[in-house]
Write an enzyme that holds these catalytic residues in place. Structure first.
Site, PDB file in Angstrom:
ATOM      1  N   HIS A 195      33.490  41.121  49.084  1.00 18.66           N
ATOM      2  CA  HIS A 195      32.852  40.815  47.796  1.00 18.66           C
ATOM      3  C   HIS A 195      31.430  40.316  48.092  1.00 18.66           C
ATOM      4  O   HIS A 195      31.190  39.725  49.150  1.00 18.66           O
ATOM      5  CB  HIS A 195      33.673  39.710  47.127  1.00 18.66           C
ATOM      6  N   ASP A 227      38.015  34.191  52.870  1.00 19.30           N
ATOM      7  CA  ASP A 227      37.779  34.254  51.435  1.00 19.30           C
ATOM      8  C   ASP A 227      39.142  34.519  50.795  1.00 19.30           C
ATOM      9  O   ASP A 227      39.656  35.637  50.830  1.00 19.30           O
ATOM     10  CB  ASP A 227      36.786  35.386  51.126  1.00 19.30           C
ATOM     11  N   GLN A 234      41.418  36.310  46.402  1.00 25.68           N
ATOM     12  CA  GLN A 234      42.443  37.238  45.914  1.00 25.68           C
ATOM     13  C   GLN A 234      43.797  37.048  46.595  1.00 25.68           C
ATOM     14  O   GLN A 234      44.734  37.783  46.302  1.00 25.68           O
ATOM     15  CB  GLN A 234      41.981  38.695  46.113  1.00 25.68           C
ATOM     16  N   LYS A 262      41.196  32.167  39.055  1.00 23.43           N
ATOM     17  CA  LYS A 262      41.970  33.375  39.370  1.00 23.43           C
ATOM     18  C   LYS A 262      43.440  33.038  39.608  1.00 23.43           C
ATOM     19  O   LYS A 262      44.257  33.919  39.837  1.00 23.43           O
ATOM     20  CB  LYS A 262      41.400  34.064  40.610  1.00 23.43           C
ATOM     21  N   CYS A 314      31.660  44.067  42.377  1.00 23.09           N
ATOM     22  CA  CYS A 314      30.872  43.172  43.250  1.00 23.09           C
ATOM     23  C   CYS A 314      31.137  43.454  44.726  1.00 23.09           C
ATOM     24  O   CYS A 314      31.217  42.519  45.538  1.00 23.09           O
ATOM     25  CB  CYS A 314      31.145  41.702  42.950  1.00 23.09           C
TER      26      CYS A 314
END
Ligand code: PMP
Length: 404
Positions: free
Chosen positions: A117, A194, A197, A220, A362
């Protein structure tokens, strides 16, 4: 699964029942979270840490309880290793500045992957520009898995950090982070994950993974916007400087200079989002009550069911098909040799009440590499059902018929 808790799922869009399949962008919030926000402002809103009065002490206690909850949720050794931020982007920018200030010099290298991302690319690019360092990325193989052999060849004495997505927000694929962490640590290189997700969809245990840093967003994972987390191992957080100056992050301020507060406050300048942290705690409690075993099983079932149905559509191209995924599917549809633009599909789906995301998500470098203008992305949350997939598939077929 628990749809009743999500008031918004009853909404109609363009006169149709909403089918929300854009969870990778942001999830909906259960009433336990929205009620917590109302409760905070109605009953104990007050600035934290500095006040001797009752409300300030209540607010402080709630904020610090939330920090302990987050630490427990991700398996951190101590709550001091939990820094509240605005979200994943904020966490990664903070790390790029702080870590970069001390540990990145001219000629050093930072490694990310081809699927990142922009949040896990641009802060490192900015740092590399400031420090005349080099940003490299792990390439993809033809099947869109990461080329680990290439990664091994990239690690060298100039490599100072690996920062990598746990789950790709475009492909939904779960990256081989255990191997990446092991290989980097063999060369004493720290690894940042990261987790934007992954943390909402699977148990992420920072000590079991042995990652050095982890970034994720509250919004999220059924929590509010404007709150996120940067986890860092204590040994690292103690060695890197604060990225922002102001109130709260100081020990003493004199004209002759400032001394900094202890962890984690050193990294939390200004009034923190204590209502956000409280509501995030409620979101974590919600997720824990459902349980990751149930969430993973449910989302895997939905993903497989959806991939199977999609795969029967003429002209479909599903990216990274049949690879282990965390609730995200990206695809395009071709009419003969010409691609039906994802934006057109998204617009027609919207008119039928189905919310999906279209575009580059993104992650422009990945989309460029795929040689496409973007994808249509469906992404699931714990409240989605097979009926949502059925509605989406029939709306998709209708859209394709109109566009062909
Ligand atoms: N990384 C990944 C993998 C993401 O999916 C996202 C959100 N789409 C981000 C970072 C940025 O998250 P936020 O906008 O909440 O800061």
């Amino acid at each position: 699964m628990n749809r009743e808790d999500f008031e918004i799922l009853k909404e109609q869009v363009h006169g149709q029942q909403l089918v929300y399949l854009d969870n990778a962008a942001t999830s909906q919030k259960p009433q336990q979270v929205t009620n917590a926000i109302m409760e905070a402002y109605a009953h104990w809103n007050s600035n934290i840490h500095r006040g001797v009065h009752h409300l300030s002490q209540v607010a402080t206690m709630k904020h610090e309880d939330a920090r302990r909850k987050v630490a427990d949720f991700i398996g951190a050794q101590s709550a001091d290793e939990i820094i509240f931020t605005k979200g994943t982007t904020d966490s990664l920018n903070a790390l790029a500045f702080s870590y970069g200030e001390v540990y990145i010099q001219e000629g050093d290298e930072i490694i990310v992957s081809a699927v990142e991302h922009h949040s896990n690319i641009v802060p490192w690019q900015m740092l590399c520009e400031r420090k005349k360092a080099v940003l490299r990325h792990i390439p993809l193989r033809d099947d869109l898995t990461l080329d680990i052999e290439a990664f091994k060849g990239m690690l060298n004495i100039r490599t100072k950090l690996v920062s990598i997505a746990h789950v790709s927000n475009v492909l939904g694929t779960i990256l081989p982070i255990e191997e990446i962490i092991r290989l980097a640590h063999e060369k004493n290189i720290p690894v940042c994950l990261d987790g934007a997700q992954s943390v909402p969809h699977m148990k992420v245990d920072v000590q079991a993974l042995d990652c050095d840093f982890l970034a994720f967003s509250g919004h999220k994972m059924y929590g509010p916007t404007g709150i996120g987390v940067l986890y860092g191992k204590r040994e690292w957080l103690e060695k890197i400087p604060p990225h922002e100056g102001g109130g709260e992050m100081i020990n003493h301020v004199r004209w002759s200079g400032t001394t900094y507060n202890e962890l984690p406050y050193k990294f939390e300048a200004g009034t923190p989002n204590f209502v956000g942290s409280y509501a995030l705690q409620k979101a974590i409690e919600y997720v824990q009550k459902v349980g990751f075993e149930a969430i993973e099983t449910h989302e895997k079932e939905l993903t497989e069911y959806c991939e199977q149905k999609l795969n029967k559509i003429e002209g479909i191209k599903i990216y990274a098909i049949n690879q282990p995924k965390a609730g995200v599917i990206s695809f395009n549809i071709y009419n003969g040799s010409s691609l039906i633009h994802p934006f057109d599909i998204g617009t027609l789906l919207d008119q039928q009440g189905v919310a999906v995301r279209t575009g580059h998500h993104c992650a422009e470098p990945l989309i460029d590499e795929l040689g496409i203008p973007g994808t249509v992305r469906v992404s699931f949350g714990l409240y989605n059902e097979k009926e949502d997939v059925d509605t989406f598939i029939s709306a998709l077929k209708k859209s394709v018929m109109i566009l062909s």
